[in-house]
Structures are given as C-alpha cells and as structure tokens.
Motif scaffolding. Structure first.
Motif, PDB file in Angstrom:
ATOM      1  N   PHE B 103       1.257  -1.402   0.004  1.00  0.00           N
ATOM      2  CA  PHE B 103       0.198  -0.331   0.219  1.00  0.00           C
ATOM      3  C   PHE B 103       0.732   1.634   0.230  1.00  0.00           C
ATOM      4  O   PHE B 103       2.350   1.614   0.549  1.00  0.00           O
ATOM      5  CB  PHE B 103      -1.209   0.472   0.912  1.00  0.00           C
ATOM      6  CG  PHE B 103      -1.694  -0.950   1.230  1.00  0.00           C
ATOM      7  CD1 PHE B 103      -1.938  -2.210   1.703  1.00  0.00           C
ATOM      8  CD2 PHE B 103      -3.470  -0.754   0.658  1.00  0.00           C
ATOM      9  CE1 PHE B 103      -2.612  -3.198   1.548  1.00  0.00           C
ATOM     10  CE2 PHE B 103      -4.489  -1.268   1.041  1.00  0.00           C
ATOM     11  CZ  PHE B 103      -4.292  -2.897   0.944  1.00  0.00           C
ATOM     12  N   GLY B 104       0.319   2.021  -0.676  1.00  0.00           N
ATOM     13  CA  GLY B 104       0.969   3.857  -0.144  1.00  0.00           C
ATOM     14  C   GLY B 104       0.759   5.004   0.488  1.00  0.00           C
ATOM     15  O   GLY B 104      -0.631   3.744   1.700  1.00  0.00           O
ATOM     16  N   PRO B 105       0.917   5.715   1.071  1.00  0.00           N
ATOM     17  CA  PRO B 105       1.018   6.490   2.068  1.00  0.00           C
ATOM     18  C   PRO B 105      -0.537   6.583   2.157  1.00  0.00           C
ATOM     19  O   PRO B 105      -1.240   7.216   3.384  1.00  0.00           O
ATOM     20  CB  PRO B 105       1.663   6.883   2.250  1.00  0.00           C
ATOM     21  CG  PRO B 105       1.851   7.378   1.143  1.00  0.00           C
ATOM     22  CD  PRO B 105       1.951   6.163   0.164  1.00  0.00           C
ATOM     23  N   GLY B 106      -1.584   6.729   1.277  1.00  0.00           N
ATOM     24  CA  GLY B 106      -3.160   7.424   1.454  1.00  0.00           C
ATOM     25  C   GLY B 106      -3.046   8.475   0.848  1.00  0.00           C
ATOM     26  O   GLY B 106      -2.061   9.718   0.980  1.00  0.00           O
ATOM     27  N   THR B 107      -4.503   9.020   0.300  1.00  0.00           N
ATOM     28  CA  THR B 107      -4.038  10.725   0.282  1.00  0.00           C
ATOM     29  C   THR B 107      -5.834  10.571   0.634  1.00  0.00           C
ATOM     30  O   THR B 107      -6.580  10.383   0.190  1.00  0.00           O
ATOM     31  CB  THR B 107      -3.898  10.825  -1.409  1.00  0.00           C
ATOM     32  OG1 THR B 107      -3.184  10.883  -1.853  1.00  0.00           O
ATOM     33  CG2 THR B 107      -5.064  12.328  -1.857  1.00  0.00           C
ATOM     34  N   SER B 108      -5.654  12.185   1.189  1.00  0.00           N
ATOM     35  CA  SER B 108      -6.860  12.440   1.730  1.00  0.00           C
ATOM     36  C   SER B 108      -8.092  13.258   0.939  1.00  0.00           C
ATOM     37  O   SER B 108      -7.238  14.412   0.720  1.00  0.00           O
ATOM     38  CB  SER B 108      -7.295  12.954   3.086  1.00  0.00           C
ATOM     39  OG  SER B 108      -8.260  13.236   4.300  1.00  0.00           O
ATOM     40  N   LEU B 109      -9.226  12.755   0.290  1.00  0.00           N
ATOM     41  CA  LEU B 109      -9.649  13.316  -0.580  1.00  0.00           C
ATOM     42  C   LEU B 109     -11.311  13.904   0.184  1.00  0.00           C
ATOM     43  O   LEU B 109     -11.724  13.162   0.907  1.00  0.00           O
ATOM     44  CB  LEU B 109     -10.582  12.161  -1.415  1.00  0.00           C
ATOM     45  CG  LEU B 109     -11.097  12.763  -2.435  1.00  0.00           C
ATOM     46  CD1 LEU B 109     -10.852  14.693  -3.384  1.00  0.00           C
ATOM     47  CD2 LEU B 109     -12.611  12.520  -3.711  1.00  0.00           C
ATOM     48  N   SER B 110     -10.854  15.689   0.387  1.00  0.00           N
ATOM     49  CA  SER B 110     -12.555  15.901   0.523  1.00  0.00           C
ATOM     50  C   SER B 110     -13.076  16.219  -0.438  1.00  0.00           C
ATOM     51  O   SER B 110     -12.396  17.395  -1.355  1.00  0.00           O
ATOM     52  CB  SER B 110     -11.814  17.686   1.749  1.00  0.00           C
ATOM     53  OG  SER B 110     -11.252  16.620   2.441  1.00  0.00           O
ATOM     54  N   VAL B 111     -14.330  16.430  -0.508  1.00  0.00           N
ATOM     55  CA  VAL B 111     -15.402  16.886  -1.505  1.00  0.00           C
ATOM     56  C   VAL B 111     -15.847  18.290  -0.886  1.00  0.00           C
ATOM     57  O   VAL B 111     -16.673  17.755   0.121  1.00  0.00           O
ATOM     58  CB  VAL B 111     -16.142  15.721  -1.951  1.00  0.00           C
ATOM     59  CG1 VAL B 111     -16.568  16.488  -3.349  1.00  0.00           C
ATOM     60  CG2 VAL B 111     -15.644  14.986  -2.843  1.00  0.00           C
ATOM     61  N   ILE B 112     -15.722  19.071  -1.794  1.00  0.00           N
ATOM     62  CA  ILE B 112     -16.703  19.979  -0.462  1.00  0.00           C
ATOM     63  C   ILE B 112     -18.230  20.549  -1.444  1.00  0.00           C
ATOM     64  O   ILE B 112     -18.004  20.700  -2.624  1.00  0.00           O
ATOM     65  CB  ILE B 112     -15.841  21.870  -0.534  1.00  0.00           C
ATOM     66  CG1 ILE B 112     -14.113  21.221   0.034  1.00  0.00           C
ATOM     67  CG2 ILE B 112     -16.505  22.857   0.002  1.00  0.00           C
ATOM     68  CD1 ILE B 112     -13.559  22.154  -0.465  1.00  0.00           C
ATOM     69  N   PRO B 113     -18.454  20.636  -0.963  1.00  0.00           N
ATOM     70  CA  PRO B 113     -20.827  20.260  -1.548  1.00  0.00           C
ATOM     71  C   PRO B 113     -20.491  22.516  -2.348  1.00  0.00           C
ATOM     72  O   PRO B 113     -20.071  23.344  -1.382  1.00  0.00           O
ATOM     73  CB  PRO B 113     -21.477  20.709  -0.537  1.00  0.00           C
ATOM     74  CG  PRO B 113     -20.715  19.845   1.044  1.00  0.00           C
ATOM     75  CD  PRO B 113     -19.417  20.017   0.658  1.00  0.00           C
TER      76      PRO B 113
END
Lengths: 114, 113
Positions: B103-113
C-alpha cells in the motif's frame, strides 16, 4: 456479505504487557492478514496466513507473532508491548492469493501502549 | 524504501468537479494495482483495480489509468460527490511476492459541497 470482525475497537495497554488482537471472518476465506496503519506510511503488512496453522512474515514482523488454529480466526500477539507499537491494527481476509483478489477489512483496533 | 508513493497527502475538490488522485510506484514486478477507500473508524474497502497489461479500467464514476513506462497510475472520480470524501490508498500486487499487497501512504480527499 463478508464480515470481518475485530475483538476490540480501542485498547490501552502498558509497556511490557502481552497483547492479543483477535480477528474473525465469516466467509470461509483461505487467507487472512494483519496490517498496521500509521500516518504517512499507509498500511504495512505484519503477517499473513494462507491456511490453518500456516503463517508468513510480512514486511514488519518484528515484535509480533500470530496464531491461526481455526480457518475463521487469526490472532495477532504482541509478546511484550512497546510504545512504538501504538498504532491502528487492521485485519483482512481474502478468498485467494491471486493478484486481483479483493481483501475485506475489519474496522480496526486502535492500540495505545503507555 | 516505499514501493508505492502517493505524493499528495490531501486534496480538496468542489462537488461535481473531477478528482484526480495520483500514485507512483517503483516495483516493475507489480501485476495488479488496486485502489482502496477508507472512511474514518472503518476498514478500507476495495474500489477498483487494473491489471498491468491494461492502461484503463472504468467502473461507473471511477476510472483508473495506468502508464507503465512512467510507473504512474491515477484514479479519476467524475463527478465528485461529498460522499467520496475519504482516504484513498493506492496499492500494488506482485505474484512473485506471495501476492502481497503493498500500500501507499494514502491521499485524503475532501469534496466540498
């Protein structure tokens, strides 16, 4: 629906204690895995098992051991817990080891070692 | 030595727009690449995969592109929805290594309404 359950969501232990983390899956999967998740490092494989009583070291097995006496249950053991083992522990299972086999994860156990 | 890298720890996108999550790898022996999605207090769940012999795989709003020569893959989410806000892990699998998932370290995605 595959279900992977872990015995505790949160656990606090003291340095030097022996710690058992239990994982049970209900889909008759052959393979089971233990990972730890740390910020900036992603999920790192500790141990995995492809059959009852079989185990293989992952990338970071030091300080850990595992037990798989029954197909549905895979235990992670910290013989003498240390503060650097404070982490989120995730158990997973999959039907086969062939590259494209989806792994199903449990909700995780957040372990704090004081 | 990280075999799978996700160089963006976080990403913010407006609802309805495209989200592009990137992943680079160093291990040329990977046979499959996987994307997992993780919500807080839950385990990761499988999202989409791609074989190393393909360059694109699509599943609904999710498309993964693979550029083997550049050792790069990307996950496109179109259109992005607030429920897509999660940590996304890229991973590689090599049959020569007991099919271990790296696994990679991850990316945190925020989708803004």
């Amino acid at each position: 629906d595959v279900k992977v359950t872990q015995s505790s969501r949160y656990l606090v232990k003291r340095t030097g204690e022996k710690v058992f983390l239990e994982c049970v899956q209900d889909m008759d999967h052959e393979n089971m895995f233990w990972y730890r998740q740390d910020p900036g490092l992603g999920l790192r494989l500790i141990y995995f098992s492809y059959d009852v009583k079989m185990k293989e070291k992952g990338d970071i097995p030091e300080g850990y051991s595992v037990s798989r006496e029954k197909k549905e249950r895979f235990s992670l053991i910290l013989e003498s817990a240390s503060t650097n083992q404070t982490s989120m522990y995730l158990c997973a299972s999959s039907l086969g080891l062939a590259g494209n086999n989806e792994q199903f994860f449990g909700p995780g156990t957040r372990l704090t070692v004081l | 030595d990280q075999q799978v890298k996700q160089n963006s720890p976080s990403l913010s996108v407006q609802e309805g727009r495209i989200s592009i999550l990137n992943c680079d790898y160093t291990n040329s022996m990977f046979d499959y690449f996987l994307w997992y999605k993780k919500y807080p207090a839950e385990g990761p769940t499988f999202l989409i995969s791609i074989s190393s012999i393909k360059d694109k795989n699509e599943d609904g709003r999710f498309t993964v592109f693979l550029n083997k020569s550049a050792k790069h893959l990307s996950l496109h989410i179109v259109p992005s929805q607030p429920g897509d806000s999660a940590v996304y892990f890229c991973a590689g699998v090599a049959k020569t290594s007991y099919d271990k998932v790296i696994f990679g370290p991850g990316t945190s995605l925020s989708v803004i309404p």
